[in-house]
Design a protein around this motif. Structure first.
Motif, mmCIF file in Angstrom:
data_model
loop_
_atom_site.group_PDB
_atom_site.id
_atom_site.type_symbol
_atom_site.label_atom_id
_atom_site.label_comp_id
_atom_site.label_asym_id
_atom_site.label_seq_id
_atom_site.Cartn_x
_atom_site.Cartn_y
_atom_site.Cartn_z
ATOM 1 N N LYS A 204 0.836 -1.199 -0.139
ATOM 2 C CA LYS A 204 0.184 -0.109 -0.013
ATOM 3 C C LYS A 204 0.825 1.199 -0.133
ATOM 4 C CE LYS A 204 -3.226 2.004 3.243
ATOM 5 N NZ LYS A 204 -3.928 1.761 4.573
ATOM 6 N N GLU A 208 1.676 3.887 -2.897
ATOM 7 C CA GLU A 208 1.309 5.798 -2.905
ATOM 8 C C GLU A 208 2.627 6.252 -3.153
ATOM 9 O OE1 GLU A 208 0.439 5.986 1.553
ATOM 10 O OE2 GLU A 208 0.002 8.306 1.112
ATOM 11 N N ASP A 228 -5.913 -5.518 -3.774
ATOM 12 C CA ASP A 228 -6.347 -4.607 -2.434
ATOM 13 C C ASP A 228 -5.369 -3.383 -2.243
ATOM 14 O OD1 ASP A 228 -7.908 -7.028 -2.191
ATOM 15 O OD2 ASP A 228 -6.999 -8.000 -0.558
ATOM 16 N N ALA A 229 -4.079 -3.837 -2.184
ATOM 17 C CA ALA A 229 -3.327 -2.582 -1.900
ATOM 18 C C ALA A 229 -3.500 -1.394 -3.039
ATOM 19 C CB ALA A 229 -1.852 -3.261 -1.898
ATOM 20 N N PHE A 232 -6.316 1.087 -2.024
ATOM 21 C CA PHE A 232 -6.284 2.124 -1.050
ATOM 22 C C PHE A 232 -5.804 3.442 -1.715
ATOM 23 C CE2 PHE A 232 -6.291 -1.537 1.622
ATOM 24 C CZ PHE A 232 -7.060 -1.161 2.653
ATOM 25 N N ASN A 233 -5.202 3.335 -3.025
ATOM 26 C CA ASN A 233 -4.663 4.436 -3.562
ATOM 27 C C ASN A 233 -5.392 4.946 -4.776
ATOM 28 O OD1 ASN A 233 -1.916 4.925 -2.225
ATOM 29 N ND2 ASN A 233 -2.172 2.656 -2.581
ATOM 30 N N VAL A 258 -10.262 -7.708 0.303
ATOM 31 C CA VAL A 258 -10.604 -6.658 1.031
ATOM 32 C C VAL A 258 -12.020 -6.264 0.057
ATOM 33 C CG1 VAL A 258 -10.366 -4.163 1.201
ATOM 34 C CG2 VAL A 258 -8.424 -5.825 1.802
ATOM 35 N N PHE A 263 -14.722 1.247 -1.288
ATOM 36 C CA PHE A 263 -13.769 2.125 -2.069
ATOM 37 C C PHE A 263 -14.519 2.491 -3.456
ATOM 38 C CE2 PHE A 263 -11.125 -0.476 0.353
ATOM 39 C CZ PHE A 263 -10.192 0.120 0.893
ATOM 40 N N ALA B 56 -11.836 9.328 7.283
ATOM 41 C CA ALA B 56 -11.229 8.779 6.033
ATOM 42 C C ALA B 56 -11.168 9.755 4.873
ATOM 43 C CB ALA B 56 -12.126 7.543 5.790
ATOM 44 N N LEU B 254 -11.031 -3.786 8.692
ATOM 45 C CA LEU B 254 -11.250 -3.613 7.213
ATOM 46 C C LEU B 254 -12.177 -4.804 6.765
ATOM 47 C CD1 LEU B 254 -10.316 -1.603 5.089
ATOM 48 C CD2 LEU B 254 -8.379 -3.362 4.739
#
Lengths: 332, 332
Positions: A204, A208, A228-229, A232-233, A258, A263, B56, B254
């Motif tokens: 993650k 980023e 999944d990672a 988050f971005n 996830v 998201f 968030a 999560l």
């Protein structure tokens, strides 16, 4: 004698050689009016074949147990009773894993070996290039200056996606599984950043760092924790192209991940499954563009070529295991 | 004295009354040139507010601790120094949880109480109706004869989605959490099928039974295991509208779910987050259509009205807990 490679049984989990068998028949292939006799020259082995080996409800009919596997193949016309083809022509199409076979000619494309090496018609100017180009354009809708993440980046499709991203002026981040592949992404394919997911603890944060403005487009060949990672971005209005899920094809338990829904809703983001054959009306324009870029040396490609028809199942297993660089092809 | 309701602290997990507090100030609101003084009449409490209570990264700025919550509100103009509004007008807009407040008039819509009850401008001819109509049309792209599944079907948005589905000639399946709600879906809102997820052991099979031809459109308000079960039943080219994820808003870990990627790729399916404000250019046309259907009695709606400004936080908590039928509204 004419050999074929058949699905002996449906693999459970990771496929093994024992899931395939060979049949040999005396070669008495009769060619009827309208038909052609073909000899396989190059065979493409691809992740999506794993899906067709299972019995799941799927967009393509699963392979039948006891019958030949089929995939993209370049073949030579040995004999023709079809007015569209002549002896000595080369063609590409979805064909069976047989040394020789008879075809009605339906779905076959003539290939011009003066334009590119024969194997390229399975790759950069074939299904691989089409998948990369059309997936990125039709779902990804790239705009100059955006950030693109590609998983399975050193694979056949991924390496082309990244290069097209650079041609279009994107910030391109590739994810792959060895340092050698990461070097290749940057030195040979022009990616801006490479992340080795096997040696990176916090994916993650690594994403980023490589994408300080967030991720606008994610071309996903793998699924699983890598994807999944990336989630988050993602940025507002991100587009996620689900081209494959090689990380889960061999799973026997239903894979968990996830939850993507929160998201997607908070970013007004889109995630769409991409299957190249649904975009057949766009093939001619895409092939033209890919050939132009290839001629201008804006695109390059890698192949891992395995020799020998009988090594096709092992080549497929090796590709599933990430042993290839670029397109995995069997030279018959 | 003028009361406001503030976010006292960011809720961890399920919010409680102690996450809110009341402030009372002497009422000395001055109205400057261009401003209006408003008195709240009806306050909308909605699942998406839970998201804004967290810190968030999100598409909307989170609420600030110690400051008033805001949501959709219908208010009366008590005093106007803005040429667009007159004393006695009613307006709707995103306003703060205060009995009275001063506004610049920006973003306020005049509402005509001869056309529908005031509370309806928060619901069926307000954000609720717009969310249902535009989410279904813009992402769902419904075609007559297709099958639509709606989760959170007895909620404000869900009950409208199902009714629009029936107007458009779809097979409509609603998922909700009590037998009373399931009865209501069928008897009042015209759904073809209802599934009580709390009493149904095998959701996957229950959906399959109600959707023998598979699911073409899934309007998802909830996320979580209900959505996992729908995935198994999607058709090729299915469209999944992620409108909310109420099942996970309160999670502190999560949330994990069945990986969606393999389902999307094998069905060439699409999943997209929907936020109504991104479609503001389509509001006038949508409101016109909704008003027409309402006038023709093709649409009906339910409200759960709680009386008293000071009960707003409890109304929000009850809505998150599924105690409402249809739109949850506070009458000040």
């Amino acid at each position: 004698m004419n050999k074929s490679i058949n699905l002996k049984q449906r693999p459970v989990g990771t496929p093994t050689l024992s899931d395939f068998d060979f049949k040999e028949k005396e070669n008495e292939l009769g060619v009827a009016e309208g038909e052609v006799l073909l000899e396989a020259k190059y065979i493409s082995v691809d992740p999506y074949l794993r899906g067709r080996m299972s019995d799941a409800k799927s967009y393509v009919p699963p392979f039948k147990v006891g019958e030949p596997i089929s995939s993209g193949i370049v073949a030579e016309v040995l004999e023709s009773k079809n007015e569209n083809f002549q002896k000595g022509d080369f063609v590409s199409g979805l064909l069976e894993w047989k040394e020789q076979q008879v075809s009605s000619g339906e779905g076959l494309q003539k290939v011009d070996k003066s334009k590119a090496p024969l194997s390229a018609f399975l790759g950069i100017v074939g299904m691989t290039g089409l998948t990369a180009y059309l997936g990125l354009h039709e779902i990804g809708k790239p705009k100059k200056g955006e950030t693109l993440v590609v998983s399975g980046a050193a694979g056949a499709v991924g390496s082309v996606v990244g290069q097209i991203g650079k041609i279009l002026g994107l910030n391109v981040i590739g994810i792959a599984g060895t340092d050698e592949k990461i070097d290749m992404l940057k030195s040979e394919f022009g990616f801006d950043h490479g992340i080795n997911y096997k040696t990176t603890e916090d994916m993650k944060s690594a994403i980023e760092a490589a994408a300080p403005n967030g991720v606008d487009i994610y071309f996903d060949n793998v699924g699983g924790p890598i994807s999944d990672a990336v989630l988050f971005n993602i940025n507002q209005f991100a587009r996620i192209i689900i081209c494959g899920a090689i990380s889960v094809y061999n799973k026997t338990e239903l894979p968990m991940a996830v939850a993507v829904q929160p998201f997607l809703v908070k970013n007004s983001a889109l995630m769409q499954g991409f299957i190249v054959r649904n975009y057949a009306d766009k093939f001619p324009q895409a092939i033209k563009q890919l050939s132009t870029w290839l001629g201008e040396e804006k695109l390059t490609y890698k192949e891992t070529i395995v020799e020998g028809f009988e090594n096709t199942p092992q080549a497929f297993l090796d590709m599933m295991d990430g042993k290839n660089k670029g397109k995995m092809i069997v030279k018959v």
